[in-house]
Design a protein around this motif. Sequence first.
Motif, mmCIF file in Angstrom:
data_model
loop_
_atom_site.group_PDB
_atom_site.id
_atom_site.type_symbol
_atom_site.label_atom_id
_atom_site.label_comp_id
_atom_site.label_asym_id
_atom_site.label_seq_id
_atom_site.Cartn_x
_atom_site.Cartn_y
_atom_site.Cartn_z
ATOM 1 N N HIS A 59 -4.810 24.639 -22.154
ATOM 2 C CA HIS A 59 -4.331 25.775 -22.932
ATOM 3 C C HIS A 59 -4.976 25.822 -24.316
ATOM 4 N N PHE A 60 -5.343 24.647 -24.854
ATOM 5 C CA PHE A 60 -6.021 24.602 -26.151
ATOM 6 C C PHE A 60 -7.478 25.058 -26.048
ATOM 7 N N GLY A 61 -7.998 25.177 -24.826
ATOM 8 C CA GLY A 61 -9.379 25.594 -24.635
ATOM 9 C C GLY A 61 -10.337 24.475 -24.283
ATOM 10 N N TYR A 62 -9.811 23.282 -23.981
ATOM 11 C CA TYR A 62 -10.665 22.159 -23.612
ATOM 12 C C TYR A 62 -11.088 22.245 -22.143
ATOM 13 N N ASP A 63 -12.226 21.691 -21.854
ATOM 14 C CA ASP A 63 -12.696 21.462 -20.487
ATOM 15 C C ASP A 63 -12.236 20.056 -20.116
ATOM 16 N N SER A 64 -11.094 19.946 -19.472
ATOM 17 C CA SER A 64 -10.409 18.668 -19.311
ATOM 18 C C SER A 64 -10.599 18.063 -17.927
ATOM 19 N N SER A 65 -10.656 16.738 -17.902
ATOM 20 C CA SER A 65 -10.706 15.950 -16.673
ATOM 21 C C SER A 65 -9.716 14.796 -16.814
ATOM 22 N N GLY A 66 -9.374 14.183 -15.680
ATOM 23 C CA GLY A 66 -8.467 13.048 -15.719
ATOM 24 C C GLY A 66 -8.839 11.998 -14.710
ATOM 25 N N LEU A 67 -8.477 10.762 -15.001
ATOM 26 C CA LEU A 67 -8.634 9.698 -14.014
ATOM 27 C C LEU A 67 -7.376 8.849 -13.981
ATOM 28 N N ASP A 68 -7.121 8.297 -12.811
ATOM 29 C CA ASP A 68 -5.943 7.465 -12.592
ATOM 30 C C ASP A 68 -6.218 6.626 -11.352
ATOM 31 N N ILE A 69 -5.502 5.516 -11.204
ATOM 32 C CA ILE A 69 -5.699 4.675 -10.014
ATOM 33 C C ILE A 69 -4.742 5.051 -8.889
ATOM 34 N N ASN A 70 -3.862 6.021 -9.126
ATOM 35 C CA ASN A 70 -2.840 6.396 -8.154
ATOM 36 C C ASN A 70 -3.175 7.757 -7.566
ATOM 37 N N GLN A 71 -3.614 7.795 -6.316
ATOM 38 C CA GLN A 71 -4.025 9.056 -5.706
ATOM 39 C C GLN A 71 -2.866 10.038 -5.540
ATOM 40 N N PRO A 72 -1.648 9.612 -5.146
ATOM 41 C CA PRO A 72 -0.552 10.584 -5.094
ATOM 42 C C PRO A 72 -0.294 11.269 -6.439
ATOM 43 N N MET A 73 -0.434 10.518 -7.544
ATOM 44 C CA MET A 73 -0.312 11.126 -8.872
ATOM 45 C C MET A 73 -1.399 12.181 -9.064
ATOM 46 N N LEU A 74 -2.619 11.857 -8.669
ATOM 47 C CA LEU A 74 -3.731 12.784 -8.848
ATOM 48 C C LEU A 74 -3.568 14.032 -7.985
ATOM 49 N N ASP A 75 -2.968 13.874 -6.818
ATOM 50 C CA ASP A 75 -2.708 15.049 -5.972
ATOM 51 C C ASP A 75 -1.757 16.012 -6.686
ATOM 52 N N LEU A 76 -0.727 15.465 -7.329
ATOM 53 C CA LEU A 76 0.193 16.297 -8.097
ATOM 54 C C LEU A 76 -0.504 16.894 -9.308
ATOM 55 N N ALA A 77 -1.381 16.100 -9.936
ATOM 56 C CA ALA A 77 -2.125 16.588 -11.101
ATOM 57 C C ALA A 77 -3.011 17.772 -10.738
ATOM 58 N N GLN A 78 -3.667 17.698 -9.593
ATOM 59 C CA GLN A 78 -4.557 18.775 -9.184
ATOM 60 C C GLN A 78 -3.783 20.057 -8.921
ATOM 61 N N ARG A 79 -2.578 19.919 -8.372
ATOM 62 C CA ARG A 79 -1.756 21.104 -8.149
ATOM 63 C C ARG A 79 -1.274 21.697 -9.473
ATOM 64 N N ARG A 80 -0.987 20.833 -10.426
ATOM 65 C CA ARG A 80 -0.550 21.307 -11.736
ATOM 66 C C ARG A 80 -1.691 21.984 -12.488
ATOM 67 N N CYS A 81 -2.891 21.414 -12.404
ATOM 68 C CA CYS A 81 -4.046 21.895 -13.175
ATOM 69 C C CYS A 81 -5.239 22.119 -12.236
ATOM 70 N N PRO A 82 -5.232 23.190 -11.460
ATOM 71 C CA PRO A 82 -6.299 23.406 -10.476
ATOM 72 C C PRO A 82 -7.679 23.580 -11.089
ATOM 73 N N SER A 83 -7.770 23.951 -12.367
ATOM 74 C CA SER A 83 -9.080 24.145 -12.994
ATOM 75 C C SER A 83 -9.685 22.839 -13.503
ATOM 76 N N ALA A 84 -8.902 21.774 -13.554
ATOM 77 C CA ALA A 84 -9.393 20.488 -14.051
ATOM 78 C C ALA A 84 -9.966 19.668 -12.901
ATOM 79 N N SER A 85 -10.766 18.670 -13.243
ATOM 80 C CA SER A 85 -11.312 17.750 -12.240
ATOM 81 C C SER A 85 -10.664 16.386 -12.419
ATOM 82 N N PHE A 86 -10.386 15.722 -11.299
ATOM 83 C CA PHE A 86 -9.689 14.441 -11.314
ATOM 84 C C PHE A 86 -10.427 13.443 -10.422
ATOM 85 N N ALA A 87 -10.342 12.170 -10.797
ATOM 86 C CA ALA A 87 -10.998 11.120 -10.027
ATOM 87 C C ALA A 87 -10.115 9.878 -10.001
#
Length: 252
Positions: A59-87
């Motif tokens: 929302h601030f205008g950043y091109d944001s990405s995220g990383l985490d070791i928990n794939q179920p968390m990342l699945d929820l993250a992708q649904r929350r922020c479909p425009s971001a990339s996660f690994a």
Amino acid sequence: MSSNALYTDLSAYYDLMCADIDYQAQSTMARRLHQLFGSGSRHLDLACGTAPHIEHFIHFGYDSSGLDINQPMLDLAQRRCPSASFAMKDMCNFTVEQPFDLITCFLYSIHYSGNTAQLQQCFASVYAALNDGGVFCFNVVDKDKINNALSQRHSVENEGSTFAFQSGWFYGHGGDQQTLRLRIDKTTAGVTESWRDEHAMVAFSFAELQGYLAALFEVYLFEHDDQKILPWNTTSGNAVVVCVKKPGAGLH
């Protein structure tokens, strides 16, 4: 009353467990610090969980990405922020294809580095992942100022049940290990089930931390305050750390 049997995967309850956290205020403060110390809009959040902070940075205008070791968390993250990339990556040993202008790590998650050797490897990975002059922002607790008797507790109503979450730091006052002690009580129709866990985390003093960072970054400590930018008062046990990458420091 059961113990250690309520949940095998906490990802579905993570947002409930953190319901008392003001993600917007934390994200806004990190953005203000980035504006003071850096520039650019490429952002990476370490240990991003379900991406509540990333949502605000987008929302601030950043091109944001995220990383985490928990794939179920990342699945929820992708649904929350479909425009971001996660690994799914370990923050103590990761590489990126393009460098970032800002790297964040919220909710004391830097302590999940495990031990001081892994912590220093995390800092080296962050250094390599930043543009020259890039900013690394995270919060920490000083091992020497932990009060083992203190804890925080809050409750949330969800789908007909009351969840009570309690957490507290514990440090045995020796070595580089501390724990985050967690308890969840779920009460439904007057019946309570309980789940307990201890998360092993790396322990360090602020002086030790600054020593680990000094070769790679210009380091600034601030009070852990989401509303005001205040220099660390040298006595409190919580701080926000801002690190600005020194060009070429990693080559020495």
